[in-house]
Design a protein around this motif. Structure first.
Motif, short mmCIF file in Angstrom:
data_model
loop_
_atom_site.label_atom_id
_atom_site.label_comp_id
_atom_site.label_asym_id
_atom_site.label_seq_id
_atom_site.Cartn_x
_atom_site.Cartn_y
_atom_site.Cartn_z
N GLN A 29 -7.53 -4.59 -1.96
CA GLN A 29 -6.39 -4.36 -1.07
C GLN A 29 -5.55 -5.62 -1.00
OE1 GLN A 29 -7.38 -2.78 2.78
NE2 GLN A 29 -7.21 -0.75 1.87
N VAL A 30 -4.26 -5.44 -0.75
CA VAL A 30 -3.34 -6.56 -0.58
C VAL A 30 -3.37 -6.95 0.89
CG1 VAL A 30 -0.94 -7.31 -0.78
CG2 VAL A 30 -1.91 -5.75 -2.49
N LEU A 45 -2.06 -7.88 7.82
CA LEU A 45 -1.69 -6.54 7.38
C LEU A 45 -2.46 -6.29 6.09
CD1 LEU A 45 0.20 -4.02 7.41
CD2 LEU A 45 1.76 -5.38 6.01
N ASN A 46 -3.19 -5.21 6.02
CA ASN A 46 -3.92 -4.83 4.80
C ASN A 46 -3.32 -3.53 4.28
OD1 ASN A 46 -5.76 -6.96 5.10
ND2 ASN A 46 -6.94 -5.76 6.55
N ALA A 47 -3.03 -3.50 2.99
CA ALA A 47 -2.42 -2.32 2.38
C ALA A 47 -3.08 -2.03 1.03
CB ALA A 47 -0.93 -2.54 2.18
N SER A 48 -3.10 -0.77 0.67
CA SER A 48 -3.57 -0.43 -0.67
C SER A 48 -2.55 -0.94 -1.69
CB SER A 48 -3.74 1.09 -0.81
OG SER A 48 -2.46 1.72 -0.78
N ARG A 49 -2.99 -1.11 -2.90
CA ARG A 49 -2.06 -1.58 -3.94
C ARG A 49 -0.87 -0.63 -4.13
NH1 ARG A 49 -3.13 -5.92 -6.60
NH2 ARG A 49 -5.12 -6.94 -6.28
N ILE A 56 7.27 -3.00 -1.64
CA ILE A 56 8.05 -4.01 -2.37
C ILE A 56 9.22 -3.36 -3.10
CG2 ILE A 56 7.96 -5.68 -4.29
CD1 ILE A 56 6.68 -6.64 -1.65
N SER A 57 8.99 -2.22 -3.72
CA SER A 57 10.08 -1.52 -4.43
C SER A 57 11.19 -1.10 -3.47
CB SER A 57 9.54 -0.28 -5.14
OG SER A 57 8.72 -0.66 -6.20
N SER A 58 10.82 -0.71 -2.27
CA SER A 58 11.84 -0.29 -1.30
C SER A 58 12.66 -1.47 -0.77
CB SER A 58 11.19 0.46 -0.13
OG SER A 58 10.49 -0.43 0.72
N MET A 59 12.17 -2.69 -0.92
CA MET A 59 12.87 -3.87 -0.44
C MET A 59 13.87 -4.40 -1.46
SD MET A 59 11.86 -4.58 2.59
CE MET A 59 11.61 -2.88 3.02
N LYS A 60 13.75 -3.97 -2.70
CA LYS A 60 14.65 -4.50 -3.75
C LYS A 60 16.00 -3.86 -3.71
CE LYS A 60 10.95 -5.80 -6.80
NZ LYS A 60 10.32 -5.62 -8.08
#
Length: 60
Positions: A29-30, A45-49, A56-60
């Protein structure tokens, strides 16, 4: 023995280490934390990959 997260500082952080976001992506996990809480059991904050990649894609 379980592996420990290896945190790295965000590339958008300044040279000061007191106000940045740190990410550990060396585990299944990240994990994300605020560097102000580095030496204590502060919030993480723990998130699945896949969830992290979507974020991250939504922030670009």
């Amino acid at each position: 023995m379980s592996e420990q997260p290896t945190y790295r500082k965000s590339s958008y952080s300044g040279s000061s280490n007191d106000a940045c976001v740190e990410v550990a992506d060396n585990l299944p996990q990240v994990m994300v934390r605020d560097s102000k809480y580095r030496d204590e059991a502060g919030p993480e904050l723990n998130a699945s990959r896949p969830a992290w990649a979507a974020f991250i894609s939504s922030m670009k």
